[in-house]
Write a protein that holds these residues in place. Structure first.
Motif, PDB file in Angstrom:
ATOM      1  N   VAL A  62       0.828  -1.204   0.000  1.00 61.51           N
ATOM      2  CA  VAL A  62       0.000   0.000   0.000  1.00 61.51           C
ATOM      3  C   VAL A  62       0.862   1.254   0.000  1.00 61.51           C
ATOM      4  CG1 VAL A  62      -1.613   1.321   1.442  1.00 61.51           C
ATOM      5  CG2 VAL A  62      -2.078  -1.075   0.934  1.00 61.51           C
ATOM      6  N   SER A  70      -3.134   4.073  -8.630  1.00 62.10           N
ATOM      7  CA  SER A  70      -4.087   3.322  -7.805  1.00 62.10           C
ATOM      8  C   SER A  70      -5.077   2.493  -8.618  1.00 62.10           C
ATOM      9  CB  SER A  70      -4.846   4.267  -6.881  1.00 62.10           C
ATOM     10  OG  SER A  70      -5.577   5.212  -7.632  1.00 62.10           O
ATOM     11  N   ASN A  73      -3.887  -1.568  -9.784  1.00 61.27           N
ATOM     12  CA  ASN A  73      -3.244  -2.244  -8.661  1.00 61.27           C
ATOM     13  C   ASN A  73      -3.664  -3.707  -8.625  1.00 61.27           C
ATOM     14  OD1 ASN A  73      -5.183  -2.856  -6.183  1.00 61.27           O
ATOM     15  ND2 ASN A  73      -5.941  -0.991  -7.169  1.00 61.27           N
ATOM     16  N   LYS A 101      -6.999   1.688   3.296  1.00 60.48           N
ATOM     17  CA  LYS A 101      -6.610   1.916   1.910  1.00 60.48           C
ATOM     18  C   LYS A 101      -6.661   0.586   1.147  1.00 60.48           C
ATOM     19  CE  LYS A 101      -3.076   4.486  -0.656  1.00 60.48           C
ATOM     20  NZ  LYS A 101      -1.809   5.231  -0.503  1.00 60.48           N
ATOM     21  N   TRP A 102      -6.249  -0.505   1.791  1.00 60.87           N
ATOM     22  CA  TRP A 102      -6.295  -1.832   1.176  1.00 60.87           C
ATOM     23  C   TRP A 102      -7.726  -2.188   0.768  1.00 60.87           C
ATOM     24  CZ3 TRP A 102      -3.538  -5.404  -1.078  1.00 60.87           C
ATOM     25  CH2 TRP A 102      -3.999  -6.712  -1.143  1.00 60.87           C
ATOM     26  N   LEU A 105      -8.574  -0.266  -2.309  1.00 60.50           N
ATOM     27  CA  LEU A 105      -7.860  -0.784  -3.474  1.00 60.50           C
ATOM     28  C   LEU A 105      -8.532  -2.043  -4.002  1.00 60.50           C
ATOM     29  CD1 LEU A 105      -4.168  -0.225  -2.333  1.00 60.50           C
ATOM     30  CD2 LEU A 105      -5.369   0.956  -4.192  1.00 60.50           C
ATOM     31  N   PRO A 119      -7.584   5.843  -1.903  1.00 59.52           N
ATOM     32  CA  PRO A 119      -6.340   5.986  -2.670  1.00 59.52           C
ATOM     33  C   PRO A 119      -6.554   6.642  -4.031  1.00 59.52           C
ATOM     34  CG  PRO A 119      -7.168   3.761  -2.901  1.00 59.52           C
ATOM     35  CD  PRO A 119      -8.097   4.478  -1.951  1.00 59.52           C
TER      36      PRO A 119
END
Length: 121
Positions: A62, A70, A73, A101-102, A105, A119
């Motif tokens: 991350v 982003s 990913n 954030k994960w 994503l 992100p």
């Protein structure tokens, strides 16, 4: 036939039960994200060590993500799950869920709610 095997964690040496995915009992590790190989790990890890290693690997990944890269990913291409994992997908703050954030994503795009850890800004 008992489908749970006793294993020894290759990091902390504690013993733990491991389900056999080819049998009726699936291993608890299937609850964590199926991320990239964990460096220098030669055998199964106990729940605590695997979660710590997974969090470290995710944090390292991350930290390389910017708004510019982003949308392209690897997290968005992982198998989708409905189960959220505390300290990986979210954390609790004053009784509220705060998505990581994960988590965003993995979603693959911005939801438009101006999330704290988005992100895609």
């Amino acid at each position: 036939m008992n489908s749970v095997r006793e294993k020894t964690c290759s990091v902390c040496q504690n013993t733990f039960g491991c389900g056999n995915p080819s049998e009726t009992v699936r291993c608890w590790c299937n609850e964590l994200p199926p991320i990239f190989n964990l460096d220098n790990i030669t055998d199964c890890l106990c729940p605590k060590c695997l979660k710590q290693a997974t969090i470290k690997k995710i944090d390292d990944y991350v930290s390389t993500i910017s708004p510019e890269n982003s949308r392209n990913n690897i997290a968005k291409d992982l198998p989708k799950t409905t189960q959220l994992v505390e300290d990986i997908d979210y954390y609790l703050e004053n009784g509220n869920y705060v998505f990581s954030k994960w988590f965003h994503l993995k979603r693959g795009s911005c939801c438009g709610n101006k999330c704290r850890h988005c992100p895609y800004n």
